[in-house]
Design a protein around this motif. Structure first.
Motif, PDB file in Angstrom:
ATOM      1  N   GLY A  86       0.813  -1.211   0.000  1.00 49.82           N
ATOM      2  CA  GLY A  86       0.000   0.000   0.000  1.00 49.82           C
ATOM      3  C   GLY A  86       0.846   1.260   0.000  1.00 49.82           C
ATOM      4  N   MET A  87       2.144   1.098   0.226  1.00 43.36           N
ATOM      5  CA  MET A  87       3.073   2.230   0.147  1.00 43.36           C
ATOM      6  C   MET A  87       3.780   2.158  -1.196  1.00 43.36           C
ATOM      7  SD  MET A  87       4.698   2.207   3.930  1.00 43.36           S
ATOM      8  CE  MET A  87       4.960   3.962   4.011  1.00 43.36           C
ATOM      9  N   HIS A 143      -1.707  24.165  -7.937  1.00 42.33           N
ATOM     10  CA  HIS A 143      -0.357  24.600  -8.287  1.00 42.33           C
ATOM     11  C   HIS A 143       0.729  23.786  -7.573  1.00 42.33           C
ATOM     12  CE1 HIS A 143      -1.633  26.791  -4.718  1.00 42.33           C
ATOM     13  NE2 HIS A 143      -0.362  26.938  -4.403  1.00 42.33           N
ATOM     14  N   LYS A 144       0.357  22.970  -6.589  1.00 40.93           N
ATOM     15  CA  LYS A 144       1.335  22.184  -5.831  1.00 40.93           C
ATOM     16  C   LYS A 144       1.282  20.691  -6.151  1.00 40.93           C
ATOM     17  CE  LYS A 144       1.611  25.314  -1.915  1.00 40.93           C
ATOM     18  NZ  LYS A 144       1.578  25.429  -0.463  1.00 40.93           N
ATOM     19  N   LYS A 145       0.513  20.288  -7.166  1.00 39.00           N
ATOM     20  CA  LYS A 145       0.326  18.864  -7.403  1.00 39.00           C
ATOM     21  C   LYS A 145       1.621  18.154  -7.791  1.00 39.00           C
ATOM     22  CE  LYS A 145      -1.404  19.289 -12.116  1.00 39.00           C
ATOM     23  NZ  LYS A 145      -2.569  19.091 -12.972  1.00 39.00           N
ATOM     24  N   GLY A 146       2.473  18.791  -8.563  1.00 34.30           N
ATOM     25  CA  GLY A 146       3.751  18.166  -8.946  1.00 34.30           C
ATOM     26  C   GLY A 146       4.663  17.965  -7.754  1.00 34.30           C
ATOM     27  N   ARG A 147       4.771  18.976  -6.920  1.00 36.56           N
ATOM     28  CA  ARG A 147       5.610  18.872  -5.723  1.00 36.56           C
ATOM     29  C   ARG A 147       5.058  17.821  -4.760  1.00 36.56           C
ATOM     30  NH1 ARG A 147       9.362  20.163  -2.429  1.00 36.56           N
ATOM     31  NH2 ARG A 147       9.101  20.983  -0.332  1.00 36.56           N
ATOM     32  N   TYR A 148       3.733  17.822  -4.566  1.00 37.43           N
ATOM     33  CA  TYR A 148       3.116  16.834  -3.681  1.00 37.43           C
ATOM     34  C   TYR A 148       3.414  15.429  -4.179  1.00 37.43           C
ATOM     35  CZ  TYR A 148      -0.392  14.076  -1.242  1.00 37.43           C
ATOM     36  OH  TYR A 148      -1.018  13.117  -0.500  1.00 37.43           O
ATOM     37  N   LEU A 149       3.243  15.207  -5.472  1.00 38.90           N
ATOM     38  CA  LEU A 149       3.471  13.879  -6.039  1.00 38.90           C
ATOM     39  C   LEU A 149       4.926  13.456  -5.874  1.00 38.90           C
ATOM     40  CD1 LEU A 149       2.270  11.489  -7.510  1.00 38.90           C
ATOM     41  CD2 LEU A 149       2.725  12.664  -9.672  1.00 38.90           C
ATOM     42  N   ALA A 150       5.853  14.377  -6.086  1.00 32.69           N
ATOM     43  CA  ALA A 150       7.279  14.056  -5.948  1.00 32.69           C
ATOM     44  C   ALA A 150       7.633  13.720  -4.498  1.00 32.69           C
ATOM     45  CB  ALA A 150       8.132  15.228  -6.445  1.00 32.69           C
ATOM     46  N   VAL A 151       7.196  14.550  -3.563  1.00 29.23           N
ATOM     47  CA  VAL A 151       7.498  14.316  -2.148  1.00 29.23           C
ATOM     48  C   VAL A 151       6.789  13.056  -1.655  1.00 29.23           C
ATOM     49  CG1 VAL A 151       7.217  15.232   0.196  1.00 29.23           C
ATOM     50  CG2 VAL A 151       7.972  16.738  -1.653  1.00 29.23           C
ATOM     51  N   TYR A 152       5.523  12.908  -2.004  1.00 30.87           N
ATOM     52  CA  TYR A 152       4.757  11.725  -1.604  1.00 30.87           C
ATOM     53  C   TYR A 152       5.454  10.458  -2.096  1.00 30.87           C
ATOM     54  CZ  TYR A 152       1.203   8.152  -1.471  1.00 30.87           C
ATOM     55  OH  TYR A 152       0.554   6.977  -1.245  1.00 30.87           O
ATOM     56  N   SER A 153       5.807  10.438  -3.374  1.00 32.08           N
ATOM     57  CA  SER A 153       6.433   9.248  -3.954  1.00 32.08           C
ATOM     58  C   SER A 153       7.777   8.947  -3.301  1.00 32.08           C
ATOM     59  CB  SER A 153       6.613   9.434  -5.464  1.00 32.08           C
ATOM     60  OG  SER A 153       5.358   9.584  -6.092  1.00 32.08           O
ATOM     61  N   ALA A 154       8.590   9.972  -3.111  1.00 34.95           N
ATOM     62  CA  ALA A 154       9.907   9.760  -2.508  1.00 34.95           C
ATOM     63  C   ALA A 154       9.791   9.205  -1.089  1.00 34.95           C
ATOM     64  CB  ALA A 154      10.698  11.074  -2.501  1.00 34.95           C
ATOM     65  N   VAL A 155       8.944   9.796  -0.286  1.00 35.88           N
ATOM     66  CA  VAL A 155       8.778   9.355   1.101  1.00 35.88           C
ATOM     67  C   VAL A 155       8.196   7.942   1.148  1.00 35.88           C
ATOM     68  CG1 VAL A 155       7.492   9.778   3.242  1.00 35.88           C
ATOM     69  CG2 VAL A 155       8.615  11.679   2.059  1.00 35.88           C
ATOM     70  N   ASN A 156       7.200   7.670   0.332  1.00 35.97           N
ATOM     71  CA  ASN A 156       6.566   6.356   0.345  1.00 35.97           C
ATOM     72  C   ASN A 156       7.494   5.257  -0.165  1.00 35.97           C
ATOM     73  OD1 ASN A 156       3.532   5.802   1.031  1.00 35.97           O
ATOM     74  ND2 ASN A 156       3.724   7.949   0.469  1.00 35.97           N
ATOM     75  N   VAL A 157       8.239   5.535  -1.209  1.00 31.12           N
ATOM     76  CA  VAL A 157       9.180   4.530  -1.707  1.00 31.12           C
ATOM     77  C   VAL A 157      10.263   4.275  -0.658  1.00 31.12           C
ATOM     78  CG1 VAL A 157      10.967   4.094  -3.451  1.00 31.12           C
ATOM     79  CG2 VAL A 157       8.714   4.922  -4.146  1.00 31.12           C
ATOM     80  N   LEU A 158      10.732   5.321   0.006  1.00 30.46           N
ATOM     81  CA  LEU A 158      11.735   5.160   1.059  1.00 30.46           C
ATOM     82  C   LEU A 158      11.187   4.291   2.198  1.00 30.46           C
ATOM     83  CD1 LEU A 158      14.459   5.878   2.409  1.00 30.46           C
ATOM     84  CD2 LEU A 158      13.306   7.884   3.369  1.00 30.46           C
ATOM     85  N   PHE A 159       9.989   4.629   2.688  1.00 30.66           N
ATOM     86  CA  PHE A 159       9.395   3.832   3.765  1.00 30.66           C
ATOM     87  C   PHE A 159       9.118   2.399   3.330  1.00 30.66           C
ATOM     88  CE2 PHE A 159       8.326   7.824   6.051  1.00 30.66           C
ATOM     89  CZ  PHE A 159       8.831   7.458   7.289  1.00 30.66           C
ATOM     90  N   LEU A 160       8.688   2.227   2.091  1.00 25.71           N
ATOM     91  CA  LEU A 160       8.455   0.880   1.580  1.00 25.71           C
ATOM     92  C   LEU A 160       9.757   0.087   1.588  1.00 25.71           C
ATOM     93  CD1 LEU A 160       6.788  -1.348   0.270  1.00 25.71           C
ATOM     94  CD2 LEU A 160       7.154  -0.213  -1.935  1.00 25.71           C
ATOM     95  N   ALA A 161      10.835   0.692   1.130  1.00 27.16           N
ATOM     96  CA  ALA A 161      12.135   0.004   1.110  1.00 27.16           C
ATOM     97  C   ALA A 161      12.582  -0.355   2.528  1.00 27.16           C
ATOM     98  CB  ALA A 161      13.176   0.882   0.433  1.00 27.16           C
ATOM     99  N   VAL A 162      12.433   0.559   3.461  1.00 31.26           N
ATOM    100  CA  VAL A 162      12.843   0.306   4.845  1.00 31.26           C
ATOM    101  C   VAL A 162      11.999  -0.817   5.448  1.00 31.26           C
ATOM    102  CG1 VAL A 162      12.850   1.289   7.181  1.00 31.26           C
ATOM    103  CG2 VAL A 162      13.760   2.622   5.266  1.00 31.26           C
ATOM    104  N   LEU A 163      10.677  -0.732   5.301  1.00 34.18           N
ATOM    105  CA  LEU A 163       9.803  -1.738   5.899  1.00 34.18           C
ATOM    106  C   LEU A 163       9.969  -3.105   5.232  1.00 34.18           C
ATOM    107  CD1 LEU A 163       6.589   0.394   6.472  1.00 34.18           C
ATOM    108  CD2 LEU A 163       8.188  -0.460   8.200  1.00 34.18           C
TER     109      LEU A 163
END
Length: 184
Positions: A130-131, A153-173
């Motif tokens: 789910g991450m 106006h923030k959708k690109g930044r949100y998507l980039a930050v969301y994806s980076a954080v989620n992929v990082l947490f997914l890798a750690v978990l």
């Protein structure tokens, strides 16, 4: 202060929604037939809160229905069936995580459940799955849609930050799941 559709009502709506929630729990528990729950919920909304049908994001349930149709069809393709059985049988956790990134974790659970008996790894894999990407969880798509609506106006930044954080947490978990209890 909560604002928006249905905000500030309380009273009878709270009672009706609580009763509908109980009906849904009874259906999930097997005490009420699923068809009866659907009829009761639909009728209650039709009678008590007709506006709710206008405010539903119909694309989301339609997307889920399409995923489930896709899953049902894929299980009938012999080549896919053999490939899925061999992959899931050997690595259910990893296949569940990877599949969740493409077709979301709930449809993945239903798709892969027919191919293995290693429930623990499959459940952990779909929960971890789910991450990661935005589609990995339908809840993530809902939150993204709300962010885009509020802050286009923030959708690109949100998507980039969301994806980076989620992929990082997914890798750690995922790494922790291999360390804590490796699958053999």
């Amino acid at each position: 202060r909560i604002t928006g559709y249905g905000a500030g009502y309380g009273g009878w709506r709270t009672i009706v929604y609580t009763l509908l929630f109980v009906v849904c729990l009874l259906a999930v528990s097997g005490f009420v037939p699923l068809w009866a729950m659907c009829v009761i919920v639909f009728a209650a909304f039709l009678i008590c809160d007709r506006k709710v049908f206008k405010n539903v994001d119909w694309g989301l349930p339609l997307t889920f229905c399409m995923f489930f149709i896709f899953i049902g069809n894929m299980k009938r393709v012999p080549e896919f069936y053999q490939l899925a059985r061999s992959l899931v049988g050997g690595h259910p956790l990893e296949v569940a995580v990877a599949s969740s990134q493409v077709i979301s974790n709930v449809p993945t659970t239903i798709l892969l459940s027919g191919f293995c008996d290693q429930w623990r790894d499959l459940i952990i894999g779909t929960n971890l799955g789910g991450m990661g990407t935005l589609i990995a969880s339908m809840a993530s798509l809902i939150s993204y849609k709300n962010v885009v609506r509020q802050y286009p106006h923030k959708k690109g930044r949100y998507l980039a930050v969301y994806s980076a954080v989620n992929v990082l947490f997914l890798a750690v978990l995922l790494t922790l799941s291999w360390i804590i209890e490796p699958s053999f």
